[in-house]
Write a protein that holds these residues in place. Structure first.
Motif, PDB file in Angstrom:
ATOM      1  N   ARG A   7      39.445  56.075  30.792  1.00 57.85           N
ATOM      2  CA  ARG A   7      39.335  55.310  32.032  1.00 57.85           C
ATOM      3  C   ARG A   7      39.694  56.173  33.245  1.00 57.85           C
ATOM      4  O   ARG A   7      39.218  55.934  34.339  1.00 57.85           O
ATOM      5  N   ASP A   8      40.506  57.211  33.045  1.00 55.24           N
ATOM      6  CA  ASP A   8      40.947  58.058  34.151  1.00 55.24           C
ATOM      7  C   ASP A   8      39.791  58.864  34.751  1.00 55.24           C
ATOM      8  O   ASP A   8      39.819  59.206  35.925  1.00 55.24           O
ATOM      9  N   ASN A   9      38.766  59.170  33.950  1.00 58.75           N
ATOM     10  CA  ASN A   9      37.662  59.987  34.438  1.00 58.75           C
ATOM     11  C   ASN A   9      36.609  59.176  35.171  1.00 58.75           C
ATOM     12  O   ASN A   9      35.736  59.735  35.812  1.00 58.75           O
ATOM     13  N   MET A  10      36.647  57.869  35.076  1.00 55.78           N
ATOM     14  CA  MET A  10      35.648  57.020  35.713  1.00 55.78           C
ATOM     15  C   MET A  10      36.013  56.832  37.192  1.00 55.78           C
ATOM     16  O   MET A  10      37.147  56.471  37.504  1.00 55.78           O
ATOM     17  N   PRO A  11      35.066  57.094  38.093  1.00 49.74           N
ATOM     18  CA  PRO A  11      35.383  56.889  39.511  1.00 49.74           C
ATOM     19  C   PRO A  11      35.479  55.401  39.835  1.00 49.74           C
ATOM     20  O   PRO A  11      34.769  54.584  39.252  1.00 49.74           O
ATOM     21  N   THR A  12      36.345  55.081  40.741  1.00 48.81           N
ATOM     22  CA  THR A  12      36.499  53.688  41.139  1.00 48.81           C
ATOM     23  C   THR A  12      35.372  53.321  42.108  1.00 48.81           C
ATOM     24  O   THR A  12      34.642  54.187  42.598  1.00 48.81           O
ATOM     25  N   ALA A  13      35.241  52.036  42.370  1.00 51.10           N
ATOM     26  CA  ALA A  13      34.206  51.573  43.291  1.00 51.10           C
ATOM     27  C   ALA A  13      34.429  52.161  44.680  1.00 51.10           C
ATOM     28  O   ALA A  13      33.478  52.530  45.378  1.00 51.10           O
ATOM     29  N   LYS A  14      35.678  52.278  45.094  1.00 50.00           N
ATOM     30  CA  LYS A  14      35.973  52.861  46.407  1.00 50.00           C
ATOM     31  C   LYS A  14      35.567  54.325  46.459  1.00 50.00           C
ATOM     32  O   LYS A  14      35.005  54.790  47.457  1.00 50.00           O
ATOM     33  N   GLN A  15      35.835  55.053  45.395  1.00 54.12           N
ATOM     34  CA  GLN A  15      35.443  56.463  45.363  1.00 54.12           C
ATOM     35  C   GLN A  15      33.928  56.610  45.405  1.00 54.12           C
ATOM     36  O   GLN A  15      33.401  57.488  46.086  1.00 54.12           O
ATOM     37  N   LEU A  16      33.220  55.761  44.680  1.00 53.69           N
ATOM     38  CA  LEU A  16      31.756  55.806  44.707  1.00 53.69           C
ATOM     39  C   LEU A  16      31.231  55.472  46.097  1.00 53.69           C
ATOM     40  O   LEU A  16      30.288  56.096  46.584  1.00 53.69           O
ATOM     41  N   ALA A  17      31.834  54.481  46.731  1.00 52.34           N
ATOM     42  CA  ALA A  17      31.416  54.109  48.085  1.00 52.34           C
ATOM     43  C   ALA A  17      31.683  55.257  49.055  1.00 52.34           C
ATOM     44  O   ALA A  17      30.856  55.535  49.929  1.00 52.34           O
ATOM     45  N   ASP A  18      32.822  55.930  48.907  1.00 47.33           N
ATOM     46  CA  ASP A  18      33.142  57.067  49.775  1.00 47.33           C
ATOM     47  C   ASP A  18      32.145  58.208  49.580  1.00 47.33           C
ATOM     48  O   ASP A  18      31.690  58.819  50.551  1.00 47.33           O
ATOM     49  N   ILE A  19      31.795  58.483  48.331  1.00 43.53           N
ATOM     50  CA  ILE A  19      30.822  59.542  48.048  1.00 43.53           C
ATOM     51  C   ILE A  19      29.467  59.180  48.651  1.00 43.53           C
ATOM     52  O   ILE A  19      28.805  60.007  49.283  1.00 43.53           O
ATOM     53  N   GLY A  20      29.055  57.930  48.479  1.00 39.47           N
ATOM     54  CA  GLY A  20      27.781  57.488  49.037  1.00 39.47           C
ATOM     55  C   GLY A  20      27.772  57.576  50.552  1.00 39.47           C
ATOM     56  O   GLY A  20      26.788  58.007  51.156  1.00 39.47           O
ATOM     57  N   TYR A  21      28.864  57.169  51.173  1.00 39.18           N
ATOM     58  CA  TYR A  21      28.957  57.215  52.632  1.00 39.18           C
ATOM     59  C   TYR A  21      28.900  58.649  53.139  1.00 39.18           C
ATOM     60  O   TYR A  21      28.197  58.961  54.096  1.00 39.18           O
ATOM     61  N   LYS A  22      29.644  59.543  52.487  1.00 37.64           N
ATOM     62  CA  LYS A  22      29.652  60.937  52.909  1.00 37.64           C
ATOM     63  C   LYS A  22      28.280  61.576  52.722  1.00 37.64           C
ATOM     64  O   LYS A  22      27.828  62.346  53.569  1.00 37.64           O
ATOM     65  N   THR A  23      27.616  61.253  51.617  1.00 41.81           N
ATOM     66  CA  THR A  23      26.283  61.787  51.368  1.00 41.81           C
ATOM     67  C   THR A  23      25.304  61.296  52.424  1.00 41.81           C
ATOM     68  O   THR A  23      24.530  62.076  52.986  1.00 41.81           O
ATOM     69  N   PHE A  24      25.344  60.006  52.714  1.00 43.59           N
ATOM     70  CA  PHE A  24      24.452  59.426  53.716  1.00 43.59           C
ATOM     71  C   PHE A  24      24.738  60.020  55.093  1.00 43.59           C
ATOM     72  O   PHE A  24      23.813  60.395  55.823  1.00 43.59           O
ATOM     73  N   SER A  25      25.993  60.124  55.456  1.00 39.82           N
ATOM     74  CA  SER A  25      26.366  60.672  56.758  1.00 39.82           C
ATOM     75  C   SER A  25      25.906  62.117  56.902  1.00 39.82           C
ATOM     76  O   SER A  25      25.392  62.518  57.955  1.00 39.82           O
ATOM     77  N   THR A  26      26.077  62.887  55.853  1.00 39.20           N
ATOM     78  CA  THR A  26      25.663  64.286  55.884  1.00 39.20           C
ATOM     79  C   THR A  26      24.150  64.394  56.037  1.00 39.20           C
ATOM     80  O   THR A  26      23.661  65.201  56.833  1.00 39.20           O
ATOM     81  N   SER A  27      23.412  63.575  55.295  1.00 37.96           N
ATOM     82  CA  SER A  27      21.959  63.652  55.400  1.00 37.96           C
ATOM     83  C   SER A  27      21.483  63.222  56.788  1.00 37.96           C
ATOM     84  O   SER A  27      20.565  63.825  57.347  1.00 37.96           O
ATOM     85  N   MET A  28      22.103  62.222  57.372  1.00 33.05           N
ATOM     86  CA  MET A  28      21.733  61.798  58.726  1.00 33.05           C
ATOM     87  C   MET A  28      22.060  62.885  59.750  1.00 33.05           C
ATOM     88  O   MET A  28      21.291  63.127  60.680  1.00 33.05           O
TER      89      MET A  28
END
Length: 66
Positions: A7-28
């Motif tokens: 369970r420790d290796n699975m990213p949390t929903a907040k971590q996934l949201a942060d990764i998605g936000y950073k990816t989207f922001s970088t692409s924009m």
């Protein structure tokens, strides 16, 4: 010996949201920079063409006056 997921290796929903936000922001950001580059290139070529047309018109005026 079954495959078990820790369970420790699975990213949390907040971590996934942060990764998605950073990816989207970088692409924009990259798209904005690229768009600015394309806009400046078009403006540069526009002014170059305008300058060469003015120069050709001046040359035509002077050659017609002779």
């Amino acid at each position: 010996m079954g495959l078990t997921l820790k369970r420790d290796n699975m990213p949390t929903a907040k971590q996934l949201a942060d990764i998605g936000y950073k990816t989207f922001s970088t692409s924009m950001m990259l798209l904005t920079v690229y768009g600015g580059y394309l806009c400046s290139v078009r403006a540069y070529h526009y002014f170059q063409r305008r300058s060469s047309r003015r120069q050709a018109a001046e040359e035509q005026k002077t050659s017609g006056a002779l």
